[in-house]
Design a protein around this motif. Structure first.
Motif, short mmCIF file in Angstrom:
data_model
loop_
_atom_site.label_atom_id
_atom_site.label_comp_id
_atom_site.label_asym_id
_atom_site.label_seq_id
_atom_site.Cartn_x
_atom_site.Cartn_y
_atom_site.Cartn_z
N ALA A 1 81.49 11.75 45.17
CA ALA A 1 80.36 11.05 45.79
C ALA A 1 80.85 9.80 46.53
O ALA A 1 80.39 9.51 47.65
N TYR A 2 81.78 9.06 45.94
CA TYR A 2 82.28 7.85 46.58
C TYR A 2 83.10 8.20 47.83
O TYR A 2 83.08 7.46 48.83
N ILE A 3 83.83 9.31 47.78
CA ILE A 3 84.57 9.73 48.97
C ILE A 3 83.60 10.12 50.09
O ILE A 3 83.79 9.73 51.25
N ARG A 4 82.57 10.88 49.74
CA ARG A 4 81.57 11.24 50.75
C ARG A 4 80.96 9.98 51.38
O ARG A 4 80.77 9.90 52.60
N GLN A 5 80.67 8.99 50.55
CA GLN A 5 80.12 7.73 51.05
C GLN A 5 81.09 7.07 52.03
O GLN A 5 80.69 6.55 53.08
N SER A 6 82.38 7.07 51.69
CA SER A 6 83.37 6.41 52.54
C SER A 6 83.56 7.11 53.87
O SER A 6 84.05 6.50 54.83
N LEU A 7 83.16 8.38 53.95
CA LEU A 7 83.35 9.16 55.17
C LEU A 7 82.14 9.11 56.10
O LEU A 7 82.21 9.66 57.21
N GLU A 8 81.09 8.49 55.68
CA GLU A 8 79.89 8.43 56.51
C GLU A 8 80.19 7.75 57.84
O GLU A 8 80.74 6.64 57.89
N GLY A 9 79.86 8.45 58.92
CA GLY A 9 80.07 7.91 60.27
C GLY A 9 81.46 8.13 60.81
O GLY A 9 81.74 7.79 61.97
N ARG A 10 82.38 8.72 60.02
CA ARG A 10 83.75 8.96 60.49
C ARG A 10 83.86 10.37 61.07
O ARG A 10 83.34 11.32 60.49
N THR A 11 84.58 10.49 62.19
CA THR A 11 84.68 11.77 62.87
C THR A 11 86.10 12.32 62.91
O THR A 11 86.29 13.53 62.95
N GLY A 12 87.11 11.48 62.94
CA GLY A 12 88.48 11.96 63.06
C GLY A 12 89.15 12.14 61.72
O GLY A 12 88.62 11.74 60.67
N PRO A 13 90.35 12.75 61.71
CA PRO A 13 91.11 12.87 60.46
C PRO A 13 91.42 11.49 59.88
O PRO A 13 91.67 10.53 60.61
N CYS A 14 91.40 11.39 58.57
CA CYS A 14 91.69 10.12 57.92
C CYS A 14 92.32 10.39 56.56
O CYS A 14 92.34 11.53 56.08
N VAL A 15 92.86 9.34 55.98
CA VAL A 15 93.43 9.42 54.63
C VAL A 15 92.59 8.52 53.73
O VAL A 15 92.44 7.32 53.99
N VAL A 16 92.03 9.11 52.69
CA VAL A 16 91.23 8.38 51.70
C VAL A 16 92.09 8.16 50.46
O VAL A 16 92.70 9.10 49.94
N ARG A 17 92.14 6.94 50.01
CA ARG A 17 92.86 6.62 48.77
C ARG A 17 91.86 6.25 47.69
O ARG A 17 91.00 5.37 47.90
N VAL A 18 91.97 6.90 46.55
CA VAL A 18 91.15 6.59 45.39
C VAL A 18 92.04 5.94 44.35
O VAL A 18 92.98 6.58 43.84
N THR A 19 91.78 4.67 44.05
CA THR A 19 92.58 3.92 43.10
C THR A 19 91.78 3.69 41.83
O THR A 19 90.61 3.31 41.88
N VAL A 20 92.40 3.96 40.70
CA VAL A 20 91.75 3.80 39.40
C VAL A 20 92.39 2.62 38.68
O VAL A 20 93.58 2.64 38.37
N TYR A 21 91.60 1.58 38.44
CA TYR A 21 92.13 0.39 37.76
C TYR A 21 90.98 -0.34 37.06
O TYR A 21 89.81 -0.06 37.31
#
Length: 260
Positions: A65-85
């Motif tokens: 869900a958080y990744i989907r949120q981060s992609l809102e409005g983005r159209t090109g390829p990207c790298v998503v980093r999920v950090t757990v701390y």
């Protein structure tokens, strides 16, 4: 935007991570259609590493869900980093940190595959190599060492003389018989490497630095770069247009992405 549990992150939120480097993460390449190769493997990594580091799992539904949120409005390829701390992490009492949170950040992705890479062999062994953790000082120091010597990155060699991995990538080779070879050593179990192992015949074997330099071809692989040929290790040059490498690149690009 960088978010923590879906909300804009503050300086106070990230200060414990900046001061301790204690956490783990995974980086996912998201294509223009928002599909992700190896998404299931990335989720499995987060669960596995969180259990080892924190003694608790992560909710992969929340991660998605958080990744989907981060992609809102983005159209090109990207790298998503999920950090757990744990934002309450204290340098003097790491045993008290037991409530990990999810930080998500996004950056643009480069074209696949990138230009061939020249690597310098550097003696180094990562702490807890099976975990994709945030303790990057030693590894980045080897990268800096290699770059100051005129190379693009470092190829890590253990005290036993065996090649292990790159700074932020898995290393692979093609032997003189055309067989794909992955080094048998303590390495990060990379998602891209795992995908390629599922789709391409290979063997896993110890590889000394001299043996590595005697291979027909060499390459680096991770989520951000796919399959990137190595043009050199130290002073040894490699062919970067080897047919096995071309097939491996084509194989990787043909692997269908999963949807969030």
């Amino acid at each position: 935007m960088v978010t923590l549990d879906g909300q804009p992150v503050s300086t106070d939120d990230v200060l414990p991570l900046a001061l301790t480097g204690f956490g783990h993460f995974t980086s996912l390449r998201v294509e223009a259609d928002h599909s992700i190769r190896g998404l299931t493997l990335h989720m499995e990594r987060l669960v596995r590493d969180s259990t080892l580091v924190w003694g608790t799992s992560v909710d992969t539904g929340r991660v998605r869900a958080y990744i989907r949120q981060s992609l809102e409005g983005r159209t090109g390829p990207c790298v998503v980093r999920v950090t757990v701390y744990d934002p309450t992490m204290d340098l003097g009492r790491p045993a008290d940190a037991d409530e990990p949170h999810l930080m998500v950040s996004v950056r643009a992705a480069g074209a696949l595959p990138p230009e061939p890479l020249r690597a310098k062999s550097v003696p180094f062994e990562r702490d807890l190599p099976e975990v994709k953790h945030c303790g990057l000082f030693g590894a980045l120091h080897t990268r800096r060492t290699a770059q100051l010597a005129g190379f693009g990155d470092a190829l890590l060699v253990g005290r036993d003389g065996l090649v292990s991995e790159g700074v932020t990538w898995n290393a692979g080779f093609v032997d003189q018989d055309g067989t794909l070879v992955w080094p048998q050593a303590p390495v990060l179990p990379g998602v891209t490497m795992a995908l390629l192992q599922q789709h391409a015949a290979h063997r896993v074997a110890p590889v000394t630095l001299d043996e590595a330099k005697g291979m027909a071809a060499a390459f680096a692989t991770n989520t951000g770069i796919g399959v990137r040929p190595l043009s050199a290790i130290d002073g040894t040059q490699f062919v970067t247009e080897h047919p096995v490498l071309r097939r491996l690149q084509e194989t990787y690009l043909s692997i269908p992405g999963e949807t969030l």
